[in-house]
Design a protein around this motif. Sequence first.
Motif, PDB file in Angstrom:
ATOM      1  N   ARG A   8     -85.516  37.969 -75.125  1.00 16.55           N
ATOM      2  CA  ARG A   8     -86.098  38.685 -73.988  1.00 16.55           C
ATOM      3  C   ARG A   8     -86.227  37.703 -72.833  1.00 16.55           C
ATOM      4  NH1 ARG A   8     -88.873  43.578 -75.027  1.00 16.55           N
ATOM      5  NH2 ARG A   8     -90.479  43.007 -73.545  1.00 16.55           N
ATOM      6  N   ILE A   9     -85.894  38.201 -71.635  1.00 17.81           N
ATOM      7  CA  ILE A   9     -85.912  37.350 -70.451  1.00 17.81           C
ATOM      8  C   ILE A   9     -86.660  38.027 -69.312  1.00 17.81           C
ATOM      9  CG2 ILE A   9     -83.744  36.139 -70.998  1.00 17.81           C
ATOM     10  CD1 ILE A   9     -82.345  38.095 -69.051  1.00 17.81           C
ATOM     11  N   VAL A  46     -81.916  41.175 -74.152  1.00 19.99           N
ATOM     12  CA  VAL A  46     -80.521  40.759 -74.052  1.00 19.99           C
ATOM     13  C   VAL A  46     -79.999  40.595 -75.469  1.00 19.99           C
ATOM     14  CG1 VAL A  46     -78.928  38.983 -73.230  1.00 19.99           C
ATOM     15  CG2 VAL A  46     -80.952  39.557 -71.882  1.00 19.99           C
ATOM     16  N   GLU A  47     -78.852  41.213 -75.741  1.00 18.55           N
ATOM     17  CA  GLU A  47     -78.264  41.125 -77.069  1.00 18.55           C
ATOM     18  C   GLU A  47     -77.861  39.689 -77.387  1.00 18.55           C
ATOM     19  OE1 GLU A  47     -75.211  43.881 -78.188  1.00 18.55           O
ATOM     20  OE2 GLU A  47     -76.062  45.436 -76.895  1.00 18.55           O
ATOM     21  N   ASP A  48     -78.092  39.269 -78.631  1.00 18.08           N
ATOM     22  CA  ASP A  48     -77.632  37.955 -79.062  1.00 18.08           C
ATOM     23  C   ASP A  48     -76.124  37.878 -78.865  1.00 18.08           C
ATOM     24  OD1 ASP A  48     -80.197  37.309 -79.794  1.00 18.08           O
ATOM     25  OD2 ASP A  48     -79.910  37.782 -81.913  1.00 18.08           O
ATOM     26  N   GLY A  49     -75.665  36.794 -78.342  1.00 14.91           N
ATOM     27  CA  GLY A  49     -74.235  36.620 -78.141  1.00 14.91           C
ATOM     28  C   GLY A  49     -73.693  37.229 -76.864  1.00 14.91           C
ATOM     29  N   ALA A  50     -74.548  37.774 -76.010  1.00 14.22           N
ATOM     30  CA  ALA A  50     -74.065  38.342 -74.740  1.00 14.22           C
ATOM     31  C   ALA A  50     -73.394  37.241 -73.926  1.00 14.22           C
ATOM     32  CB  ALA A  50     -75.219  38.937 -73.947  1.00 14.22           C
ATOM     33  N   THR A  51     -72.223  37.545 -73.382  1.00 11.10           N
ATOM     34  CA  THR A  51     -71.493  36.547 -72.598  1.00 11.10           C
ATOM     35  C   THR A  51     -71.750  36.677 -71.102  1.00 11.10           C
ATOM     36  OG1 THR A  51     -69.560  37.975 -72.517  1.00 11.10           O
ATOM     37  CG2 THR A  51     -69.653  36.357 -74.309  1.00 11.10           C
ATOM     38  N   GLN A  52     -72.380  37.779 -70.722  1.00 14.09           N
ATOM     39  CA  GLN A  52     -72.746  37.951 -69.317  1.00 14.09           C
ATOM     40  C   GLN A  52     -73.855  38.983 -69.174  1.00 14.09           C
ATOM     41  OE1 GLN A  52     -69.664  39.559 -66.808  1.00 14.09           O
ATOM     42  NE2 GLN A  52     -68.760  40.690 -68.501  1.00 14.09           N
ATOM     43  N   PRO A  94     -75.182  33.529 -70.115  1.00 10.69           N
ATOM     44  CA  PRO A  94     -76.638  33.358 -69.993  1.00 10.69           C
ATOM     45  C   PRO A  94     -77.249  32.443 -71.052  1.00 10.69           C
ATOM     46  CG  PRO A  94     -76.106  35.558 -70.798  1.00 10.69           C
ATOM     47  CD  PRO A  94     -74.820  34.921 -70.378  1.00 10.69           C
ATOM     48  N   PHE A  95     -76.825  32.569 -72.305  1.00  6.23           N
ATOM     49  CA  PHE A  95     -77.429  31.745 -73.352  1.00  6.23           C
ATOM     50  C   PHE A  95     -77.063  30.277 -73.188  1.00  6.23           C
ATOM     51  CE2 PHE A  95     -77.420  35.977 -75.378  1.00  6.23           C
ATOM     52  CZ  PHE A  95     -78.786  36.093 -75.604  1.00  6.23           C
ATOM     53  N   GLU A  96     -75.815  30.014 -72.823  1.00  4.08           N
ATOM     54  CA  GLU A  96     -75.389  28.634 -72.611  1.00  4.08           C
ATOM     55  C   GLU A  96     -76.147  27.998 -71.443  1.00  4.08           C
ATOM     56  OE1 GLU A  96     -73.367  31.217 -73.051  1.00  4.08           O
ATOM     57  OE2 GLU A  96     -71.945  30.705 -74.636  1.00  4.08           O
ATOM     58  N   GLN A  97     -76.309  28.752 -70.359  1.00  4.91           N
ATOM     59  CA  GLN A  97     -77.040  28.233 -69.207  1.00  4.91           C
ATOM     60  C   GLN A  97     -78.505  27.969 -69.561  1.00  4.91           C
ATOM     61  OE1 GLN A  97     -76.540  29.636 -65.139  1.00  4.91           O
ATOM     62  NE2 GLN A  97     -75.075  31.166 -65.921  1.00  4.91           N
ATOM     63  N   ILE A  98     -79.137  28.917 -70.255  1.00  4.10           N
ATOM     64  CA  ILE A  98     -80.551  28.749 -70.622  1.00  4.10           C
ATOM     65  C   ILE A  98     -80.717  27.552 -71.549  1.00  4.10           C
ATOM     66  CG2 ILE A  98     -82.462  29.781 -71.929  1.00  4.10           C
ATOM     67  CD1 ILE A  98     -81.625  32.499 -70.634  1.00  4.10           C
TER      68      ILE A  98
END
Length: 81
Positions: A2-3, A44-50, A59-63
């Motif tokens: 959650r974001i 946000v779904e796990d593994g979302a790429t955008q 988003p996950f990589e940036q966070i």
Amino acid sequence: MRIDIYRRAEHAGHFSYMAVPEGKLIPEEAVNTDWELTNRGVDVEDGATQLENFSIDAPFEQIQAKGYAITSVKKLANSSP
């Protein structure tokens, strides 16, 4: 995950968006009085790429790397009002 979503006005009526993990503060290097909270507790779904609605890629990589995810400058440059 959650974001929380923040936004700020850019040129030509566009907005850039920043996503931070729910309940976390904006990291020090991104603190700016122009950011306003717009959405709290977005799922946000796990593994979302955008996050398409916010023009945020990876988003996950940036966070993980910096504590927040932000709209791509390329996407702002390519959008029309």
